[in-house]
Design a protein around this motif. Structure first.
Motif, PDB file in Angstrom:
ATOM      1  N   GLY A 186       0.846  -1.106  -0.094  1.00 30.80           N
ATOM      2  CA  GLY A 186      -0.105   0.045  -0.122  1.00 30.80           C
ATOM      3  C   GLY A 186       0.747   1.458  -0.207  1.00 30.80           C
ATOM      4  O   GLY A 186       2.030   1.245  -0.400  1.00 30.80           O
ATOM      5  N   ALA A 187       0.343   2.291   0.536  1.00 37.03           N
ATOM      6  CA  ALA A 187       0.883   3.636   0.682  1.00 37.03           C
ATOM      7  C   ALA A 187       1.301   3.933   1.895  1.00 37.03           C
ATOM      8  O   ALA A 187       0.806   3.858   2.928  1.00 37.03           O
ATOM      9  CB  ALA A 187      -0.080   4.741   0.199  1.00 37.03           C
ATOM     10  N   HIS A 188       2.805   4.324   1.864  1.00 34.68           N
ATOM     11  CA  HIS A 188       3.361   4.791   3.278  1.00 34.68           C
ATOM     12  C   HIS A 188       3.615   6.159   3.280  1.00 34.68           C
ATOM     13  O   HIS A 188       4.341   6.584   2.289  1.00 34.68           O
ATOM     14  CB  HIS A 188       4.571   3.795   3.523  1.00 34.68           C
ATOM     15  CG  HIS A 188       4.283   2.222   3.230  1.00 34.68           C
ATOM     16  ND1 HIS A 188       3.968   1.663   4.446  1.00 34.68           N
ATOM     17  CD2 HIS A 188       4.524   1.728   1.955  1.00 34.68           C
ATOM     18  CE1 HIS A 188       3.628   0.378   3.724  1.00 34.68           C
ATOM     19  NE2 HIS A 188       4.056   0.308   2.463  1.00 34.68           N
ATOM     20  N   THR A 189       3.510   6.874   4.536  1.00 32.80           N
ATOM     21  CA  THR A 189       3.687   8.256   4.457  1.00 32.80           C
ATOM     22  C   THR A 189       4.748   8.816   5.462  1.00 32.80           C
ATOM     23  O   THR A 189       4.852   7.664   6.392  1.00 32.80           O
ATOM     24  CB  THR A 189       2.543   9.105   4.403  1.00 32.80           C
ATOM     25  OG1 THR A 189       1.664   8.911   5.608  1.00 32.80           O
ATOM     26  CG2 THR A 189       1.581   9.016   2.959  1.00 32.80           C
ATOM     27  N   HIS A 190       5.029  10.101   5.616  1.00 32.01           N
ATOM     28  CA  HIS A 190       5.686  10.496   6.933  1.00 32.01           C
ATOM     29  C   HIS A 190       6.870   9.772   7.162  1.00 32.01           C
ATOM     30  O   HIS A 190       7.656   9.063   6.369  1.00 32.01           O
ATOM     31  CB  HIS A 190       4.866  10.608   7.925  1.00 32.01           C
ATOM     32  CG  HIS A 190       3.783  11.818   7.698  1.00 32.01           C
ATOM     33  ND1 HIS A 190       2.634  11.571   6.913  1.00 32.01           N
ATOM     34  CD2 HIS A 190       3.667  13.163   7.662  1.00 32.01           C
ATOM     35  CE1 HIS A 190       1.787  12.300   6.770  1.00 32.01           C
ATOM     36  NE2 HIS A 190       2.577  13.560   7.327  1.00 32.01           N
ATOM     37  N   SER A 191       7.257   9.484   8.525  1.00 33.88           N
ATOM     38  CA  SER A 191       8.504   8.874   8.806  1.00 33.88           C
ATOM     39  C   SER A 191       8.312   7.405   8.561  1.00 33.88           C
ATOM     40  O   SER A 191       9.572   6.886   8.271  1.00 33.88           O
ATOM     41  CB  SER A 191       8.713   9.110  10.191  1.00 33.88           C
ATOM     42  OG  SER A 191       7.793   8.647  11.159  1.00 33.88           O
ATOM     43  N   ARG A 227       6.765   6.602  16.814  1.00 38.17           N
ATOM     44  CA  ARG A 227       6.257   7.130  15.736  1.00 38.17           C
ATOM     45  C   ARG A 227       5.818   8.762  16.026  1.00 38.17           C
ATOM     46  O   ARG A 227       6.332   9.709  15.075  1.00 38.17           O
ATOM     47  CB  ARG A 227       4.999   6.578  15.088  1.00 38.17           C
ATOM     48  CG  ARG A 227       4.658   7.364  14.001  1.00 38.17           C
ATOM     49  CD  ARG A 227       3.391   6.710  13.382  1.00 38.17           C
ATOM     50  NE  ARG A 227       3.597   5.299  12.794  1.00 38.17           N
ATOM     51  CZ  ARG A 227       2.691   4.494  12.935  1.00 38.17           C
ATOM     52  NH1 ARG A 227       1.419   4.677  13.320  1.00 38.17           N
ATOM     53  NH2 ARG A 227       3.108   3.221  12.323  1.00 38.17           N
ATOM     54  N   ILE A 228       5.331   9.138  17.220  1.00 37.72           N
ATOM     55  CA  ILE A 228       5.025  10.332  17.600  1.00 37.72           C
ATOM     56  C   ILE A 228       6.228  11.625  17.390  1.00 37.72           C
ATOM     57  O   ILE A 228       6.074  12.258  16.850  1.00 37.72           O
ATOM     58  CB  ILE A 228       4.316  10.486  18.748  1.00 37.72           C
ATOM     59  CG1 ILE A 228       3.487  11.837  18.698  1.00 37.72           C
ATOM     60  CG2 ILE A 228       5.001  10.265  20.031  1.00 37.72           C
ATOM     61  CD1 ILE A 228       2.585  12.134  19.827  1.00 37.72           C
ATOM     62  N   ILE A 229       7.495  10.779  17.818  1.00 39.99           N
ATOM     63  CA  ILE A 229       8.757  11.482  17.844  1.00 39.99           C
ATOM     64  C   ILE A 229       9.194  11.642  16.470  1.00 39.99           C
ATOM     65  O   ILE A 229       9.700  12.851  15.961  1.00 39.99           O
ATOM     66  CB  ILE A 229       9.680  11.071  18.755  1.00 39.99           C
ATOM     67  CG1 ILE A 229       9.254  11.125  20.327  1.00 39.99           C
ATOM     68  CG2 ILE A 229      11.114  11.624  18.636  1.00 39.99           C
ATOM     69  CD1 ILE A 229       9.936  10.220  21.353  1.00 39.99           C
ATOM     70  N   ARG A 230       9.366  10.459  15.535  1.00 37.00           N
ATOM     71  CA  ARG A 230       9.606  10.631  14.282  1.00 37.00           C
ATOM     72  C   ARG A 230       8.955  11.434  13.405  1.00 37.00           C
ATOM     73  O   ARG A 230       9.311  12.160  12.613  1.00 37.00           O
ATOM     74  CB  ARG A 230       9.699   9.199  13.821  1.00 37.00           C
ATOM     75  CG  ARG A 230      10.698   8.223  14.425  1.00 37.00           C
ATOM     76  CD  ARG A 230      10.624   6.812  13.579  1.00 37.00           C
ATOM     77  NE  ARG A 230       9.503   5.966  13.984  1.00 37.00           N
ATOM     78  CZ  ARG A 230       8.770   5.500  13.243  1.00 37.00           C
ATOM     79  NH1 ARG A 230       8.718   5.612  11.988  1.00 37.00           N
ATOM     80  NH2 ARG A 230       7.743   4.734  13.954  1.00 37.00           N
ATOM     81  N   ASN A 282       7.659  16.206  10.237  1.00 36.82           N
ATOM     82  CA  ASN A 282       6.615  17.270   9.972  1.00 36.82           C
ATOM     83  C   ASN A 282       7.400  18.443  10.127  1.00 36.82           C
ATOM     84  O   ASN A 282       7.071  19.413   9.026  1.00 36.82           O
ATOM     85  CB  ASN A 282       5.443  17.038  10.774  1.00 36.82           C
ATOM     86  CG  ASN A 282       4.717  15.943  10.557  1.00 36.82           C
ATOM     87  OD1 ASN A 282       4.701  15.629   9.225  1.00 36.82           O
ATOM     88  ND2 ASN A 282       3.752  15.484  11.307  1.00 36.82           N
ATOM     89  N   LEU A 283       8.097  18.896  11.032  1.00 34.84           N
ATOM     90  CA  LEU A 283       9.041  20.083  11.150  1.00 34.84           C
ATOM     91  C   LEU A 283       9.825  20.288   9.853  1.00 34.84           C
ATOM     92  O   LEU A 283       9.695  21.424   9.340  1.00 34.84           O
ATOM     93  CB  LEU A 283       9.945  20.033  12.432  1.00 34.84           C
ATOM     94  CG  LEU A 283      10.800  21.316  12.465  1.00 34.84           C
ATOM     95  CD1 LEU A 283       9.930  22.422  12.972  1.00 34.84           C
ATOM     96  CD2 LEU A 283      11.801  21.168  13.917  1.00 34.84           C
ATOM     97  N   ALA A 284      10.643  19.236   9.489  1.00 35.53           N
ATOM     98  CA  ALA A 284      11.513  19.385   8.248  1.00 35.53           C
ATOM     99  C   ALA A 284      10.618  19.458   6.906  1.00 35.53           C
ATOM    100  O   ALA A 284      10.906  20.397   6.067  1.00 35.53           O
ATOM    101  CB  ALA A 284      12.265  18.049   8.098  1.00 35.53           C
ATOM    102  N   SER A 285       9.430  18.749   6.892  1.00 36.95           N
ATOM    103  CA  SER A 285       8.393  19.019   5.753  1.00 36.95           C
ATOM    104  C   SER A 285       8.047  20.666   5.665  1.00 36.95           C
ATOM    105  O   SER A 285       7.965  20.915   4.611  1.00 36.95           O
ATOM    106  CB  SER A 285       7.412  17.943   5.782  1.00 36.95           C
ATOM    107  OG  SER A 285       6.670  18.034   4.813  1.00 36.95           O
ATOM    108  N   ARG A 286       7.647  21.091   6.846  1.00 38.60           N
ATOM    109  CA  ARG A 286       7.088  22.540   6.647  1.00 38.60           C
ATOM    110  C   ARG A 286       7.931  23.440   6.185  1.00 38.60           C
ATOM    111  O   ARG A 286       7.699  24.476   5.764  1.00 38.60           O
ATOM    112  CB  ARG A 286       6.433  22.572   8.062  1.00 38.60           C
ATOM    113  CG  ARG A 286       5.126  22.413   8.422  1.00 38.60           C
ATOM    114  CD  ARG A 286       4.429  22.838   9.644  1.00 38.60           C
ATOM    115  NE  ARG A 286       5.176  22.801  10.622  1.00 38.60           N
ATOM    116  CZ  ARG A 286       5.223  21.842  11.604  1.00 38.60           C
ATOM    117  NH1 ARG A 286       4.681  20.711  11.382  1.00 38.60           N
ATOM    118  NH2 ARG A 286       5.948  21.700  12.673  1.00 38.60           N
ATOM    119  N   ASN A 287       9.281  23.159   6.725  1.00 38.56           N
ATOM    120  CA  ASN A 287      10.414  24.097   6.634  1.00 38.56           C
ATOM    121  C   ASN A 287      11.361  23.736   5.488  1.00 38.56           C
ATOM    122  O   ASN A 287      12.217  24.585   5.071  1.00 38.56           O
ATOM    123  CB  ASN A 287      10.993  24.473   7.748  1.00 38.56           C
ATOM    124  CG  ASN A 287      10.384  25.178   8.943  1.00 38.56           C
ATOM    125  OD1 ASN A 287       9.971  26.094   8.688  1.00 38.56           O
ATOM    126  ND2 ASN A 287      10.137  24.200   9.734  1.00 38.56           N
TER     127      ASN A 287
END
Length: 123
Positions: free
Chosen positions: A65-70, A95-98, A103-108
């Motif tokens: 399937g599809a895998h996202t984020h960390s 996962r919450i930490i990863r 997400n911080l890196a993605s936003r910036n």
């Protein structure tokens, strides 16, 4: 096994850099790289019910399937034999930490690394 598809932002310098790294270290023919801005990228985003106007995460589509984020990033790295152990070790981080770091890196990413007028792979 068919190729795993990686959907990424073809205008993001960080994303293009990661694709370049994968092209160097990943075994040949295990990944197909698709910019989300491309017709195929748009079609896949629609097929898997992702927004088509912006990409906030790399997306790996494989036989599971599809895998996202960390999780998506770790799935990608785990497919590279020399990096499999690193991916397994990083998976122990909750996962919450990863995802917070991801997400911080993605936003910036564009602010920190800039935008490119060319893509590592052709549309």
């Amino acid at each position: 096994m068919r190729q795993s598809v990686i959907i990424f932002d073809g205008e993001c310098n960080l994303c293009n850099g990661v694709v370049g790294w994968l092209l160097k270290f990943a075994p040949k023919d295990i990944f197909e790289f698709v910019a989300f801005q491309s017709p195929k990228g748009q079609r896949l985003l629609q097929e898997y019910n992702f927004p088509t106007t912006a990409l906030t995460t790399v997306i790996l589509i494989d036989e599971n399937g599809a895998h996202t984020h960390s999780d998506g990033f770790l799935e990608i790295v785990s497919k590279i034999p020399k990096w499999r152990l690193v991916a397994a070790l990083l998976a122990y981080i909750p996962r919450i930490i990863r995802d917070t770091i991801y997400n911080l890196a993605s936003r910036n990413r564009v602010r920190w690394f800039g935008k490119s007028k060319t893509c590592t792979v052709s549309f």
